[in-house]
Design an enzyme around this catalytic site. Structure first.
Site, PDB file in Angstrom:
ATOM      1  N   ASN A   7       0.877  -1.169   0.000  1.00 24.71           N
ATOM      2  CA  ASN A   7       0.000   0.000   0.000  1.00 24.71           C
ATOM      3  C   ASN A   7       0.914   1.218   0.000  1.00 24.71           C
ATOM      4  O   ASN A   7       1.613   1.467   0.981  1.00 24.71           O
ATOM      5  CB  ASN A   7      -0.899  -0.002   1.237  1.00 24.71           C
ATOM      6  N   ARG A   9       0.523   4.218   0.520  1.00 26.45           N
ATOM      7  CA  ARG A   9       0.262   5.229   1.545  1.00 26.45           C
ATOM      8  C   ARG A   9       0.726   4.794   2.933  1.00 26.45           C
ATOM      9  O   ARG A   9       0.653   5.569   3.876  1.00 26.45           O
ATOM     10  CB  ARG A   9      -1.231   5.551   1.578  1.00 26.45           C
ATOM     11  N   CYS A  10       1.199   3.567   3.053  1.00 24.75           N
ATOM     12  CA  CYS A  10       1.591   3.011   4.348  1.00 24.75           C
ATOM     13  C   CYS A  10       3.103   3.131   4.552  1.00 24.75           C
ATOM     14  O   CYS A  10       3.887   2.640   3.748  1.00 24.75           O
ATOM     15  CB  CYS A  10       1.176   1.539   4.417  1.00 24.75           C
ATOM     16  N   GLY A  11       3.510   3.768   5.632  1.00 24.73           N
ATOM     17  CA  GLY A  11       4.923   3.947   5.936  1.00 24.73           C
ATOM     18  C   GLY A  11       5.649   2.634   6.126  1.00 24.73           C
ATOM     19  O   GLY A  11       6.778   2.460   5.647  1.00 24.73           O
ATOM     20  N   ARG A  14       6.248   1.165   2.727  1.00 30.51           N
ATOM     21  CA  ARG A  14       7.339   1.864   2.031  1.00 30.51           C
ATOM     22  C   ARG A  14       8.692   1.487   2.630  1.00 30.51           C
ATOM     23  O   ARG A  14       9.675   1.304   1.892  1.00 30.51           O
ATOM     24  CB  ARG A  14       7.117   3.379   2.081  1.00 30.51           C
TER      25      ARG A  14
END
Length: 113
Positions: A7, A9-11, A14
């Site tokens: 995802n 948007r997920c830290g 990433r």
């Protein structure tokens, strides 16, 4: 080749990709929000993870809290909830052949790859 259910948007997700980049392992990114898994794929993933469906649910997500929290759900009902609401799937999940891991903790991911 390693696959990562990701995802953007997920830290944590990433961070997982950055870790894999540094490891120089080849991998394929699967954005499970735009390419949702079907029930049979989730069942296969659960076998690779050696987990129960509830173990891969993000139970703090608003959708879970509003629609599912506190209910007695079967494994199949939980899988159906993930299919209907892919945001409920824990992330990132790293898959390597017949095994997989939730890649939130980089030390465990390091041992995995």
């Amino acid at each position: 080749m390693i696959q990562v259910l990701h995802n953007p948007r997920c830290g944590k997700s990433r961070n997982c990709l950055a870790f894999l980049d540094n490891s120089q392992k080849e991998y394929e990114i699967i954005n499970y929000l735009t390419q949702p898994l079907i029930a049979v794929e989730i069942e296969t993933l659960l076998k690779k993870l050696n987990l129960n469906p509830i173990d891969i649910v993000r139970q703090k997500e608003a959708i879970w809290i509003e629609h599912y929290k506190g209910k007695s759900l079967s494994d199949q009902e939980i899988i159906t909830a993930i299919v209907q609401h892919p945001i409920l799937l824990e992330r990132p999940i790293v898959i390597d052949g017949d095994r997989a891991i939730i890649g939130r903790e980089l030390d465990k991911l390091s041992d995995f790859i």
